[in-house]
Design a protein around this motif. Sequence first.
Motif, PDB file in Angstrom:
ATOM      1  N   PRO A  14       0.818  -1.225   0.000  1.00 34.31           N
ATOM      2  CA  PRO A  14       0.000   0.000   0.000  1.00 34.31           C
ATOM      3  C   PRO A  14       0.846   1.268   0.000  1.00 34.31           C
ATOM      4  CG  PRO A  14      -0.889  -1.602   1.543  1.00 34.31           C
ATOM      5  CD  PRO A  14       0.439  -2.123   1.112  1.00 34.31           C
ATOM      6  N   ALA A  15       1.942   1.274   0.771  1.00 34.91           N
ATOM      7  CA  ALA A  15       2.816   2.453   0.807  1.00 34.91           C
ATOM      8  C   ALA A  15       3.453   2.706  -0.549  1.00 34.91           C
ATOM      9  CB  ALA A  15       3.897   2.266   1.869  1.00 34.91           C
ATOM     10  N   VAL A  16       3.783   1.633  -1.265  1.00 31.79           N
ATOM     11  CA  VAL A  16       4.356   1.776  -2.605  1.00 31.79           C
ATOM     12  C   VAL A  16       3.318   2.361  -3.559  1.00 31.79           C
ATOM     13  CG1 VAL A  16       5.259   0.505  -4.599  1.00 31.79           C
ATOM     14  CG2 VAL A  16       6.049  -0.066  -2.289  1.00 31.79           C
ATOM     15  N   PHE A  17       2.077   1.912  -3.444  1.00 31.75           N
ATOM     16  CA  PHE A  17       1.005   2.458  -4.281  1.00 31.75           C
ATOM     17  C   PHE A  17       0.833   3.955  -4.035  1.00 31.75           C
ATOM     18  CE2 PHE A  17      -1.903  -0.622  -6.548  1.00 31.75           C
ATOM     19  CZ  PHE A  17      -0.948  -1.624  -6.648  1.00 31.75           C
ATOM     20  N   VAL A  18       0.880   4.339  -2.771  1.00 33.78           N
ATOM     21  CA  VAL A  18       0.769   5.766  -2.443  1.00 33.78           C
ATOM     22  C   VAL A  18       1.968   6.518  -3.007  1.00 33.78           C
ATOM     23  CG1 VAL A  18       0.722   7.452  -0.569  1.00 33.78           C
ATOM     24  CG2 VAL A  18      -0.624   5.340  -0.385  1.00 33.78           C
ATOM     25  N   TYR A  19       3.151   5.952  -2.871  1.00 31.71           N
ATOM     26  CA  TYR A  19       4.389   6.566  -3.363  1.00 31.71           C
ATOM     27  C   TYR A  19       4.335   6.778  -4.876  1.00 31.71           C
ATOM     28  CZ  TYR A  19       9.401   6.825  -4.534  1.00 31.71           C
ATOM     29  OH  TYR A  19      10.623   7.184  -5.032  1.00 31.71           O
ATOM     30  N   TRP A  20       3.773   5.810  -5.594  1.00 31.74           N
ATOM     31  CA  TRP A  20       3.672   5.898  -7.051  1.00 31.74           C
ATOM     32  C   TRP A  20       2.471   6.732  -7.517  1.00 31.74           C
ATOM     33  CZ3 TRP A  20       4.717   0.003  -8.076  1.00 31.74           C
ATOM     34  CH2 TRP A  20       6.101  -0.233  -8.038  1.00 31.74           C
ATOM     35  N   GLY A  21       1.656   7.191  -6.574  1.00 32.73           N
ATOM     36  CA  GLY A  21       0.481   7.964  -6.940  1.00 32.73           C
ATOM     37  C   GLY A  21      -0.665   7.126  -7.467  1.00 32.73           C
ATOM     38  N   LEU A  22      -0.678   5.827  -7.141  1.00 39.92           N
ATOM     39  CA  LEU A  22      -1.716   4.920  -7.629  1.00 39.92           C
ATOM     40  C   LEU A  22      -2.874   4.770  -6.652  1.00 39.92           C
ATOM     41  CD1 LEU A  22       0.565   2.105  -9.127  1.00 39.92           C
ATOM     42  CD2 LEU A  22      -0.528   4.029 -10.312  1.00 39.92           C
ATOM     43  N   PHE A  23      -2.817   5.450  -5.518  1.00 41.23           N
ATOM     44  CA  PHE A  23      -3.891   5.403  -4.527  1.00 41.23           C
ATOM     45  C   PHE A  23      -4.397   6.834  -4.340  1.00 41.23           C
ATOM     46  CE2 PHE A  23      -6.013   4.745  -0.485  1.00 41.23           C
ATOM     47  CZ  PHE A  23      -6.486   3.441  -0.595  1.00 41.23           C
ATOM     48  N   PRO A  24      -5.698   7.051  -4.520  1.00 40.85           N
ATOM     49  CA  PRO A  24      -6.237   8.415  -4.451  1.00 40.85           C
ATOM     50  C   PRO A  24      -5.920   9.107  -3.127  1.00 40.85           C
ATOM     51  CG  PRO A  24      -7.874   6.911  -5.337  1.00 40.85           C
ATOM     52  CD  PRO A  24      -6.740   6.066  -4.846  1.00 40.85           C
ATOM     53  N   GLN A  25      -5.607  10.385  -3.184  1.00 39.62           N
ATOM     54  CA  GLN A  25      -5.263  11.138  -1.992  1.00 39.62           C
ATOM     55  C   GLN A  25      -6.410  11.190  -0.996  1.00 39.62           C
ATOM     56  OE1 GLN A  25      -2.291  12.142  -1.154  1.00 39.62           O
ATOM     57  NE2 GLN A  25      -3.056  12.943   0.804  1.00 39.62           N
ATOM     58  N   SER A  26      -7.642  11.244  -1.498  1.00 38.80           N
ATOM     59  CA  SER A  26      -8.797  11.259  -0.583  1.00 38.80           C
ATOM     60  C   SER A  26      -8.864   9.976   0.230  1.00 38.80           C
ATOM     61  CB  SER A  26     -10.095  11.439  -1.369  1.00 38.80           C
ATOM     62  OG  SER A  26     -10.310  10.348  -2.271  1.00 38.80           O
ATOM     63  N   GLY A  27      -8.494   8.846  -0.406  1.00 39.18           N
ATOM     64  CA  GLY A  27      -8.452   7.575   0.318  1.00 39.18           C
ATOM     65  C   GLY A  27      -7.363   7.563   1.363  1.00 39.18           C
ATOM     66  N   VAL A  28      -6.218   8.151   1.042  1.00 39.60           N
ATOM     67  CA  VAL A  28      -5.125   8.264   2.000  1.00 39.60           C
ATOM     68  C   VAL A  28      -5.578   9.057   3.222  1.00 39.60           C
ATOM     69  CG1 VAL A  28      -2.815   9.191   2.407  1.00 39.60           C
ATOM     70  CG2 VAL A  28      -3.342   8.091   0.225  1.00 39.60           C
ATOM     71  N   GLU A  29      -6.261  10.153   3.000  1.00 40.75           N
ATOM     72  CA  GLU A  29      -6.724  10.999   4.104  1.00 40.75           C
ATOM     73  C   GLU A  29      -7.742  10.274   4.977  1.00 40.75           C
ATOM     74  OE1 GLU A  29      -8.182  14.511   2.259  1.00 40.75           O
ATOM     75  OE2 GLU A  29      -6.198  15.212   1.624  1.00 40.75           O
ATOM     76  N   ILE A  30      -8.643   9.518   4.355  1.00 40.32           N
ATOM     77  CA  ILE A  30      -9.650   8.775   5.123  1.00 40.32           C
ATOM     78  C   ILE A  30      -8.978   7.762   6.042  1.00 40.32           C
ATOM     79  CG2 ILE A  30     -11.508   7.070   4.954  1.00 40.32           C
ATOM     80  CD1 ILE A  30     -12.390   8.478   2.371  1.00 40.32           C
ATOM     81  N   ILE A  70       3.426   5.453   6.495  1.00 39.02           N
ATOM     82  CA  ILE A  70       4.724   5.110   5.918  1.00 39.02           C
ATOM     83  C   ILE A  70       5.054   6.035   4.740  1.00 39.02           C
ATOM     84  CG2 ILE A  70       6.090   3.340   4.779  1.00 39.02           C
ATOM     85  CD1 ILE A  70       5.525   2.809   7.706  1.00 39.02           C
ATOM     86  N   ASP A  71       6.209   6.656   4.823  1.00 37.00           N
ATOM     87  CA  ASP A  71       6.696   7.542   3.771  1.00 37.00           C
ATOM     88  C   ASP A  71       7.814   6.822   3.022  1.00 37.00           C
ATOM     89  OD1 ASP A  71       7.858   9.462   2.174  1.00 37.00           O
ATOM     90  OD2 ASP A  71       7.680  11.066   3.651  1.00 37.00           O
ATOM     91  N   MET A  72       7.523   6.352   1.815  1.00 43.53           N
ATOM     92  CA  MET A  72       8.499   5.584   1.056  1.00 43.53           C
ATOM     93  C   MET A  72       9.720   6.408   0.668  1.00 43.53           C
ATOM     94  SD  MET A  72       7.671   2.446   0.927  1.00 43.53           S
ATOM     95  CE  MET A  72       8.913   1.937  -0.260  1.00 43.53           C
ATOM     96  N   HIS A  73       9.564   7.715   0.528  1.00 42.54           N
ATOM     97  CA  HIS A  73      10.718   8.559   0.232  1.00 42.54           C
ATOM     98  C   HIS A  73      11.774   8.414   1.339  1.00 42.54           C
ATOM     99  CE1 HIS A  73       7.562  10.537  -2.187  1.00 42.54           C
ATOM    100  NE2 HIS A  73       8.553  10.867  -2.993  1.00 42.54           N
ATOM    101  N   GLN A  74      11.311   8.453   2.586  1.00 40.45           N
ATOM    102  CA  GLN A  74      12.228   8.341   3.716  1.00 40.45           C
ATOM    103  C   GLN A  74      12.814   6.939   3.817  1.00 40.45           C
ATOM    104  OE1 GLN A  74       9.952   9.608   7.108  1.00 40.45           O
ATOM    105  NE2 GLN A  74      10.495  11.758   6.817  1.00 40.45           N
ATOM    106  N   ILE A  75      11.995   5.922   3.559  1.00 43.70           N
ATOM    107  CA  ILE A  75      12.470   4.543   3.656  1.00 43.70           C
ATOM    108  C   ILE A  75      13.561   4.275   2.627  1.00 43.70           C
ATOM    109  CG2 ILE A  75      11.817   2.142   3.250  1.00 43.70           C
ATOM    110  CD1 ILE A  75       9.229   2.657   4.640  1.00 43.70           C
TER     111      ILE A  75
END
Length: 436
Positions: free
Chosen positions: A75-91, A338-343
């Motif tokens: 899931p963190a990789v999906f967020v990192y790649w922009g494949l998970f909507p930001q609204s879903g991340v916030e929820i 999880i912030d993949m940039h930092q990892i």
Amino acid sequence: MESGGRRLIAGMNPAVFAIVFVVVMGGVYLEILPNNMLVGFVIPMVIGGLFIWLGEKIPVFRTFGGPSLLCIIVPAVFVYWGLFPQSGVEIVADFYNGYGFIDLFIAALIVGSLLSMDRQILVKAGIRFFIPLLAGVVLTFVVGGLVGHVTGFGYKEAILFVIAPIMGGGIGAGAVPMSEIYASGAGGDPAEYLSMLVPAIMVANVLCIFVASILNGLGKKNKNMFIKGFSGEGEILRNAKKNEATEPLRAAESKETTTYSNLAVGLMMSGALYIFGYFIAMLFPSIHAYAWMIIATALVKILNITPTVIEDAAGDWFDFVSKMLLPCMLVATSIGLIDMHQIIEVVTNPAYLGLTALTVLLASFGAGIFGWLVAMYFVESAIAAGLCMADVGGSGDAAVLGASERLKLMPFSQISSRLGGVIILLIMSILAPLFL
């Protein structure tokens, strides 16, 4: 679990789960969902259910804690790649922190695990077992910290972001409350700290499994390979009568089937002790409320204050949360924190990876040597008090003990994962404000 010859996914028939998954994720990607606790709950639950199922289907991968790794990484990789909507991340992030799901999860783990632990383990065998366990902790903190200083990584940095998270009992019961402790002691966002803690835990878990396999192989070649009493082939105490080492450590006799009222009682007990921790923290704010909750719960157990039915209820609540909600927690952690940039920045540091490997080896060697000194077998002590302290907790314990063919050591591994992790949290609640 099987249903009509097909493996269930998150407790559901695959066809039913597929419909649920499409509905939930369809809402996420259409960005039509409200930001509330229900939606925040169901999104990581369905994602976690799928990843646990997929991880369990891969023979070798599942031995290395694959299902949990999928939940925490993908899931963190999906967020990192922009494949998970930001609204879903916030929820999901709001559900995790804003609605306090993580507090419910942590309280259930700490209170339930301590109250449901066999008191005989805690009082009788636990005293001797704490010697190798603490030896591993001291060795990793002292030597690992010094190596961090010599290599330029930093003494404090090595302890805060490599050694402590590895020895802290995993992600849910270790890194997550540890990140909260760091943020409370020095300010800042727990998510930032968590992203710096998780990589060491994940890498160390794989190393623990490999080291356990190597120790098992060496023990099979020669039970007295390096020292007399090197391997006990699953028995932990040397010169013990048959079953003396394991009989007192078996779990309590099977209790009655879990009831809904037990879950409610367990929830109330964990909530009450969680709140009590904040009462004490109000008087002594220098130590985090989680630490006070741990101390209070341990005393309640040791002094045998609560009736067995209450302890059983707390254990049932722990079992429910740790088994049914763990995938949800891992996915919520991955998406919301999880912030993949930092990892990526952290794991590409050779000094970081070297310190991770060194921590695992020091924990294993220290526990093995000091266990041997108090009449335990080196291999068994190294695995149960060392490697099971440095893995990711429950699933890591199973993987380590399975790889070493020593599943009978599970009661001891629970001391390492539960109480060992508690000790690390207590230590870091004191050191974090000084080091950060």
